[in-house]
Design an enzyme around this catalytic site. Sequence first.
Site, PDB file in Angstrom:
ATOM      1  N   GLU A 474       0.822  -1.202   0.000  1.00 32.59           N
ATOM      2  CA  GLU A 474       0.000   0.000   0.000  1.00 32.59           C
ATOM      3  C   GLU A 474       0.860   1.257   0.000  1.00 32.59           C
ATOM      4  O   GLU A 474       0.513   2.259  -0.621  1.00 32.59           O
ATOM      5  CB  GLU A 474      -0.931   0.022   1.214  1.00 32.59           C
ATOM      6  CG  GLU A 474      -2.063  -0.988   1.177  1.00 32.59           C
ATOM      7  CD  GLU A 474      -1.601  -2.404   1.499  1.00 32.59           C
ATOM      8  OE1 GLU A 474      -0.536  -2.530   2.156  1.00 32.59           O
ATOM      9  OE2 GLU A 474      -2.272  -3.368   1.074  1.00 32.59           O
ATOM     10  N   HIS A 547       4.208  20.506  -1.071  1.00 38.20           N
ATOM     11  CA  HIS A 547       2.805  20.284  -1.434  1.00 38.20           C
ATOM     12  C   HIS A 547       1.969  20.578  -0.190  1.00 38.20           C
ATOM     13  O   HIS A 547       2.043  19.862   0.802  1.00 38.20           O
ATOM     14  CB  HIS A 547       2.578  18.852  -1.912  1.00 38.20           C
ATOM     15  CG  HIS A 547       1.290  18.673  -2.643  1.00 38.20           C
ATOM     16  ND1 HIS A 547       0.921  17.485  -3.223  1.00 38.20           N
ATOM     17  CD2 HIS A 547       0.272  19.537  -2.924  1.00 38.20           C
ATOM     18  CE1 HIS A 547      -0.253  17.619  -3.809  1.00 38.20           C
ATOM     19  NE2 HIS A 547      -0.669  18.855  -3.629  1.00 38.20           N
ATOM     20  N   ASP A 627       3.011  22.996  -5.242  1.00 43.55           N
ATOM     21  CA  ASP A 627       1.576  23.230  -5.280  1.00 43.55           C
ATOM     22  C   ASP A 627       1.179  23.704  -3.890  1.00 43.55           C
ATOM     23  O   ASP A 627       1.076  22.910  -2.956  1.00 43.55           O
ATOM     24  CB  ASP A 627       0.842  21.936  -5.647  1.00 43.55           C
ATOM     25  CG  ASP A 627      -0.672  22.086  -5.629  1.00 43.55           C
ATOM     26  OD1 ASP A 627      -1.161  23.200  -5.373  1.00 43.55           O
ATOM     27  OD2 ASP A 627      -1.367  21.081  -5.864  1.00 43.55           O
ATOM     28  N   ASN A 629      -1.660  25.296  -3.224  1.00 41.99           N
ATOM     29  CA  ASN A 629      -3.120  25.308  -3.085  1.00 41.99           C
ATOM     30  C   ASN A 629      -3.634  26.604  -2.482  1.00 41.99           C
ATOM     31  O   ASN A 629      -4.587  26.605  -1.688  1.00 41.99           O
ATOM     32  CB  ASN A 629      -3.573  24.108  -2.247  1.00 41.99           C
ATOM     33  CG  ASN A 629      -3.693  22.847  -3.083  1.00 41.99           C
ATOM     34  OD1 ASN A 629      -4.349  22.840  -4.123  1.00 41.99           O
ATOM     35  ND2 ASN A 629      -3.044  21.782  -2.651  1.00 41.99           N
ATOM     36  N   PHE A 690     -12.677  24.682 -10.861  1.00 35.62           N
ATOM     37  CA  PHE A 690     -11.745  25.708 -10.390  1.00 35.62           C
ATOM     38  C   PHE A 690     -10.736  26.023 -11.482  1.00 35.62           C
ATOM     39  O   PHE A 690     -10.159  25.129 -12.095  1.00 35.62           O
ATOM     40  CB  PHE A 690     -11.003  25.235  -9.135  1.00 35.62           C
ATOM     41  CG  PHE A 690      -9.938  26.214  -8.684  1.00 35.62           C
ATOM     42  CD1 PHE A 690     -10.277  27.311  -7.907  1.00 35.62           C
ATOM     43  CD2 PHE A 690      -8.620  26.042  -9.050  1.00 35.62           C
ATOM     44  CE1 PHE A 690      -9.309  28.218  -7.499  1.00 35.62           C
ATOM     45  CE2 PHE A 690      -7.647  26.942  -8.642  1.00 35.62           C
ATOM     46  CZ  PHE A 690      -7.993  28.032  -7.869  1.00 35.62           C
TER      47      PHE A 690
END
Length: 773
Positions: A474, A547, A627, A629, A690
């Site tokens: 995972e 990020h 990024d 945001n 967006f």
Amino acid sequence: MADGYQGYQRGAGQSFFPQHTQQPYHSRHIPNRAGSPPNSGRIPFNTDTPSPSRSPGPQSPAHYGMFNQGHQHQNQHVMMNGASSHQRYTMQMNLGKPAYQQHQNHQHHNHQHAQHQDHSGGTHGGNFGNHQHTMSSGGLSNATPHFTPSHLQNGTPGSVHSGLNKPPNEHWQEQLQLAQRAREMTQSHPHARNHPSVNKNVVAGSTNGLAKETEKEERNRAVADTSEDGRQNQTWTILDFGGQNLKVLAPTLFQYSFLTKLYLNCNKLSFVPAIIGRLRNLNHIDLSLNELRSLPPEIGMLVNLRQLLLFDNHLDSLPFEMGSLYQLEMLGIEGNPLPDEMKSIIVEHGTAELIKYFRENAQGPEPPSERDWIVLDDTPTSPEDMFTVLSYNTLCDKYATQSQYGYTPSGALSWDHRKEVILAELRERNADFLCLQEIDQESFNDYFRGALAHNDYKGVFWPKSRARTMAEKEAKLVDGCATFYKNSKYILLDKQLIDFANTAINRPDMKGEHDIFNRVMPRDDIAVVTFFENRATGVRLIVVNAHVFWNPAFKDVKVVQVAILMEQITKLAEKYAKWPPCTDKVVYRYTNGDSEDDHDISDVVQEPGPSMEYSTGAQIPLIMCGDFNSTPDSGVYDLIAHGALSNSHSDLGSRKYGNFTRDGMSHPFNMKSSYSAIGELKFTNYTPGFTGVIDYIWYSTTALQVVGLLGEVDGEYLQRVPGFPNYHFPSDHLALYAQFVVKGRKEKKIVEADFGPQRDRDRDRDRDRDRRA
């Protein structure tokens, strides 16, 4: 590259983008768009477009009563359908609120429709000339509508599903019911008259066969604020031009980008202008009972549509660009001479299946022209003192779901396609530093690291902190930040992970702060800090790849994460200012080819320069990509760009975050966004939900100067593309690319040039002294 795509080939007149060629499993027929007719004297709009924040002008359509929610214009009279002067009346057309409460009995029309028991659409033609709507209020005109049996020439006689006595399924039954209702609404402003606030018998829409994929995982992306699309505080968003005998739509209409519903039914429109693509907030449009023979491809830009009603027109084809309308629940096509194979899809499987057919078989737009290179400073500079940086959120495969990017064909959304397009762009840009976000561990190890090694790159990668708690299988699917660098030009001195949540909860001033544990700690966002030295010049450089948390409801968390980031960079920079000189930098050799006697022919390697020394951490050149945001009006932007943020900033609200909210936040670096030199790009993230700037390449202005930038995306291309990703842009983010010059090195060269002769004399004198010694 994936099948059907050509590689990136650069040259005169060639595009940077791959060519997409897809063969539909049915032959595609898209008619040419009808040209605009000559100017008409019927201009329903004044050019004075009302602002959402002010009252409409006296000549604006909002001056009519039906546009004024909450306004009582008792003396405004409207003449409709050619009514004489004595047929005036006063109306409150409040489509958002129950303004007709005094006329609730409007729904009780005196209709005689025994022939309407069969909804096949072929039996209505002979009765509509005498169709009367007697309004019980007595206030609305009963003028004869222009609708005649000629509108029913498209009853699709001979169609595989025409004349059915019983609909084959629920969604086609609903289609026929809506078609029947559209044929009854022939008076002026029929939808205003029959709005749910007046008529409680309105047929509700269904999902019509729409089955959305369950979201696999929360996506790190921004969402639109209603204030950005002009709908906030807008007193009306619904416009009803039904039954007005319109032949042409004035361009002014398409300036009302805040519209959510547009009724143009029962008119004489023969075409729809391409600029309808500007009304991207529409969720319902009714074009029934017109004379349309085609739709513009730009109809595919209206990705928020839930209902598109086209009953009883002359449409014999539909544009494949409608495949972008992934939220469409009802496509009303009954009464059009569409091909049987197209109609069969919607009859048997519903609207969603036809939209999927369009999406998967659409040819797509032509590739855009290459993004312009913007030169900010063309002063001649030594190549040794220049470097380039690329920052790119690549959209992790596990986030690229059809439910979230329903406007994207599955072929363009597949990781096998996207990773090759991403790799091709990275190789083409050939930047000295690549800062990639949303790269999972498997993609880094099994694809990008090996592929980019052929282009002289080495990489550093850390997954998000949740990977530490997972099994290996995972954990390899957890995304993180990857920084690649040119190994022949730079040597990696240090690398560090900044785990925002772990750092926050271990700060002494944060102990006992509930907001840290409830809001910051559950987020596993990270940043990767790398410290380099230029092999040839000795210049050192800090490169940060970050990020930040995505959710716009957590602006305080974003600010705290960036405050922690700047605090940790400050500490590391002070440590790096004391970093010892690098003594072993000649560690690379490249082979041009092997000779027949097995002797390698090696490149000539330049003698490395001594390591640069820095008295403080703030003097070290700093690049910070990622990024974030956060838009340019955010607290995150203010903190980085201005070096400080008040503890009372609105993004923090009333939250408690230790010293950050007691004393405010600050950092010692003079930082600037690379793209601020051109006022930032129009967007770095482009989706229907967006469109805005949230990615940046920051640099320290004391040590660096930005001299070149990769520019905007072709604006004409965007007129037909509702959002990324697609075949040409593999992520919903844009790659940012900037070129820099090291200031200190540039100034040092000028000083040496001014004292060149004296330097030679000094060198000779020193040589003589050494010889005598």
